[in-house]
Motif scaffolding. Structure first.
Motif, PDB file in Angstrom:
ATOM      1  N   GLU A 125       7.796   0.871   4.836  1.00 13.31           N
ATOM      2  CA  GLU A 125       7.223   0.079   5.838  1.00 13.31           C
ATOM      3  C   GLU A 125       7.377  -1.382   5.146  1.00 13.31           C
ATOM      4  O   GLU A 125       6.995  -1.550   3.905  1.00 13.31           O
ATOM      5  CB  GLU A 125       5.843   0.422   6.028  1.00 13.31           C
ATOM      6  CG  GLU A 125       5.052  -0.365   7.018  1.00 13.31           C
ATOM      7  CD  GLU A 125       3.367   0.096   6.717  1.00 13.31           C
ATOM      8  OE1 GLU A 125       3.060   1.260   6.829  1.00 13.31           O
ATOM      9  OE2 GLU A 125       2.771  -0.965   6.895  1.00 13.31           O
TER      10      GLU A 125
ATOM     11  N   HIS B  39       4.124   7.101   3.493  1.00 14.62           N
ATOM     12  CA  HIS B  39       5.024   6.004   3.440  1.00 14.62           C
ATOM     13  C   HIS B  39       4.820   5.084   2.113  1.00 14.62           C
ATOM     14  O   HIS B  39       3.409   5.032   1.696  1.00 14.62           O
ATOM     15  CB  HIS B  39       5.162   5.376   4.473  1.00 14.62           C
ATOM     16  CG  HIS B  39       3.856   4.606   4.971  1.00 14.62           C
ATOM     17  ND1 HIS B  39       3.034   5.399   5.874  1.00 14.62           N
ATOM     18  CD2 HIS B  39       3.334   3.520   4.939  1.00 14.62           C
ATOM     19  CE1 HIS B  39       1.969   4.574   6.103  1.00 14.62           C
ATOM     20  NE2 HIS B  39       2.160   3.300   5.355  1.00 14.62           N
TER      21      HIS B  39
ATOM     22  N   GLU C 219      -3.693   3.601   1.665  1.00 10.70           N
ATOM     23  CA  GLU C 219      -4.086   3.686   2.906  1.00 10.70           C
ATOM     24  C   GLU C 219      -4.090   5.356   3.374  1.00 10.70           C
ATOM     25  O   GLU C 219      -3.233   6.134   3.358  1.00 10.70           O
ATOM     26  CB  GLU C 219      -3.035   3.028   3.850  1.00 10.70           C
ATOM     27  CG  GLU C 219      -3.166   3.326   5.529  1.00 10.70           C
ATOM     28  CD  GLU C 219      -2.117   2.808   6.214  1.00 10.70           C
ATOM     29  OE1 GLU C 219      -0.864   2.927   5.503  1.00 10.70           O
ATOM     30  OE2 GLU C 219      -2.225   2.204   7.541  1.00 10.70           O
TER      31      GLU C 219
ATOM     32  N   HIS D 255       0.880  -1.199  -0.129  1.00 11.27           N
ATOM     33  CA  HIS D 255       0.110  -0.074   0.110  1.00 11.27           C
ATOM     34  C   HIS D 255       0.899   1.036  -0.007  1.00 11.27           C
ATOM     35  O   HIS D 255       2.143   1.178   0.243  1.00 11.27           O
ATOM     36  CB  HIS D 255      -1.086  -0.077   1.076  1.00 11.27           C
ATOM     37  CG  HIS D 255      -0.429   0.160   2.412  1.00 11.27           C
ATOM     38  ND1 HIS D 255      -0.019  -1.143   3.308  1.00 11.27           N
ATOM     39  CD2 HIS D 255      -0.027   0.954   3.256  1.00 11.27           C
ATOM     40  CE1 HIS D 255       0.474  -0.550   4.410  1.00 11.27           C
ATOM     41  NE2 HIS D 255       0.434   0.716   4.626  1.00 11.27           N
TER      42      HIS D 255
HETATM   43 CO    CO Z   1       1.081   1.787   6.247  1.00 11.82          CO
END
Ligand code: CO
Length: 134
Positions: free
Chosen positions: A127, A77, A53, A6
């Motif tokens: 991430e 991110h 997200e 994501h």
């Molecule tokens: Co995330």
């Protein structure tokens, strides 16, 4: 890394951002979730193999609140799906990346997550995430 799982986007208001993303994508989110430990509310959209997200701060000391204060709304991110998060974290550490949490923590959407400091990744917070197997 298996794929982009994501893209995390920092927003001031999930409610307003949801209206925008519904128009942009042409469909609605599939879930909202609060991650109390991170001080965020999230909203998730499927987009092909990946997701979007949206992240809104729920407290002033939340990383998202600090990010918006410094940089404004926008991409926060990029999350990559990994098969073995511990192995991948060790590999990346050996490669010289700065790992923010060596022990994976519980993130939104049923994932174990590890973050890499943007200073070591050319300015992008990275991430790693792996599905939690119940
Ligand atoms: Co995330």
């Amino acid at each position: 890394m298996q794929k982009i799982e994501h893209i995390g986007i920092a927003v001031k208001s999930i409610k307003e951002a949801n209206l925008l993303y519904e128009k942009l994508l042409g469909y609605s989110h599939y879930k909202t979730e609060e991650v109390k430990s991170e001080g965020v509310k999230t909203s998730f959209y499927i987009c092909g193999e990946s997701k979007i997200e949206l992240l809104e701060a729920t407290r002033s000391d939340s990383p998202i609140a600090k990010f918006i204060e410094k940089k404004g709304e926008g991409i926060h991110h990029i999350a990559y799906a990994v098969k073995d998060i511990n192995k991948e974290t060790q590999r990346l550490e050996k490669e010289g990346f700065k790992v923010l949490n060596k022990t994976p923590k519980r993130g939104a959407d049923n994932k174990w997550v590890v973050f890499l400091h943007p200073k070591s990744t050319g300015g992008v917070l990275v991430e790693l995430c792996q599905d939690v197997k119940e």
